[in-house]
Structures are given as structure tokens and as C-alpha cells.
Design a protein around this motif. Structure first.
Motif, PDB file in Angstrom:
ATOM      1  N   TRP A 167       0.781  -7.044  11.552  1.00 13.62           N
ATOM      2  CA  TRP A 167      -0.657  -5.974  11.352  1.00 13.62           C
ATOM      3  C   TRP A 167      -0.075  -4.649  11.358  1.00 13.62           C
ATOM      4  O   TRP A 167      -0.424  -3.955  10.740  1.00 13.62           O
ATOM      5  N   ALA A 218       2.274  -3.468   8.589  1.00 12.55           N
ATOM      6  CA  ALA A 218       1.540  -3.460   7.486  1.00 12.55           C
ATOM      7  C   ALA A 218       0.819  -1.982   7.580  1.00 12.55           C
ATOM      8  O   ALA A 218       0.633  -1.385   6.214  1.00 12.55           O
ATOM      9  N   GLU A 219       0.245  -1.845   8.572  1.00 11.15           N
ATOM     10  CA  GLU A 219      -0.654  -0.719   8.682  1.00 11.15           C
ATOM     11  C   GLU A 219       0.331   0.757   8.516  1.00 11.15           C
ATOM     12  O   GLU A 219      -0.137   1.749   7.885  1.00 11.15           O
ATOM     13  N   ILE A 247       3.209   0.987   6.888  1.00  7.72           N
ATOM     14  CA  ILE A 247       3.623   1.067   5.410  1.00  7.72           C
ATOM     15  C   ILE A 247       2.430   1.564   4.713  1.00  7.72           C
ATOM     16  O   ILE A 247       2.673   2.420   3.878  1.00  7.72           O
ATOM     17  N   GLU A 248       1.380   1.239   4.831  1.00 10.02           N
ATOM     18  CA  GLU A 248       0.044   1.773   4.226  1.00 10.02           C
ATOM     19  C   GLU A 248      -0.077   3.381   4.474  1.00 10.02           C
ATOM     20  O   GLU A 248      -0.587   3.853   3.404  1.00 10.02           O
ATOM     21  N   GLN A 249       0.182   3.567   5.670  1.00 11.39           N
ATOM     22  CA  GLN A 249       0.155   4.868   5.800  1.00 11.39           C
ATOM     23  C   GLN A 249       1.281   5.624   5.372  1.00 11.39           C
ATOM     24  O   GLN A 249       1.301   7.151   5.717  1.00 11.39           O
ATOM     25  N   GLY A 250       2.399   5.157   4.756  1.00 14.69           N
ATOM     26  CA  GLY A 250       3.633   5.664   4.472  1.00 14.69           C
ATOM     27  C   GLY A 250       4.790   5.769   5.170  1.00 14.69           C
ATOM     28  O   GLY A 250       5.469   6.688   5.173  1.00 14.69           O
TER      29      GLY A 250
END
Length: 99
Positions: A46, A49-50, A52-55
Motif C-alpha cells: 500500500w 502504491a501510494e 507511485i501514485e504521488q509520482g
């Protein structure tokens, strides 16, 4: 409560959870999976994933080191025990119940 304060509290609670798991190495991941349906590895996934989602570039091993407080292999060698037949059966039963 404003959004910034809520985020700060959530982050502090997450840090406290991670610290608690790092201190309680006797609690095995299989036990967490049976009781709570998540474990340290789930938290690492998790977290990654967060990021990566934030770049933010992060791989699974980096995320696990953050959650475990040390490289996963080191934690595993020091603290992980072999899952018992009973634990594996309980885990399998829980997984079957999801189907």
C-alpha cells in the motif's frame, strides 16, 4: 477538523502502527493475515502504491524496509518463524470464505 490536521493525525497514527509492528516482532505476518486480513507486506504494498501514485519512484523492497525498519531479509532471518499447520489451515479457511 480541517483537512491538513486530519492528514497529520492520520500520518501520526500510521507511524505509530508501523512502530508498534516493528517493536512486536513476535507477531507473525501469518497471524496478522488470519486475524486482520493484512500484514506488514500488505502495508508495504500500500505504501509503495501510494508513493507511485504521488509520482515517487519506489520499489517493493524499499517499501518493505520502511515498514519493517530494516531490510526484509534481515527481519525474516531474525524474527520470522515457520507457519504451523494450524496457522496455514486457518489462513486457507479464511481465504476460502472470501470466495
Amino acid at each position: 477538523m480541517d483537512k491538513s490536521t486530519q492528514t497529520q493525525l492520520e500520518a501520526a497514527a500510521f507511524r505509530r502502527l508501523v512502530s508498534h509492528l516493528q517493536k512486536n516482532t513476535d507477531v507473525q505476518n501469518i497471524e496478522l493475515m488470519i486475524l486482520a486480513d493484512f500484514c506488514r507486506n500488505c502495508l508495504a504494498k500500500w505504501y509503495m502504491a501510494e508513493a507511485i501514485e504521488q509520482g515517487i519512484a519506489m520499489d517493493y523492497e524499499q517499501a518493505r524496509e520502511i515498514i519493517y525498519g530494516m531490510p526484509y531479509k534481515e527481519w525474516k532471518d531474525k524474527f520470522q518463524t515457520e507457519a504451523t499447520a494450524e496457522q496455514l489451515a486457518a489462513f486457507d479457511c479464511k481465504q476460502q470464505a472470501k470466495l
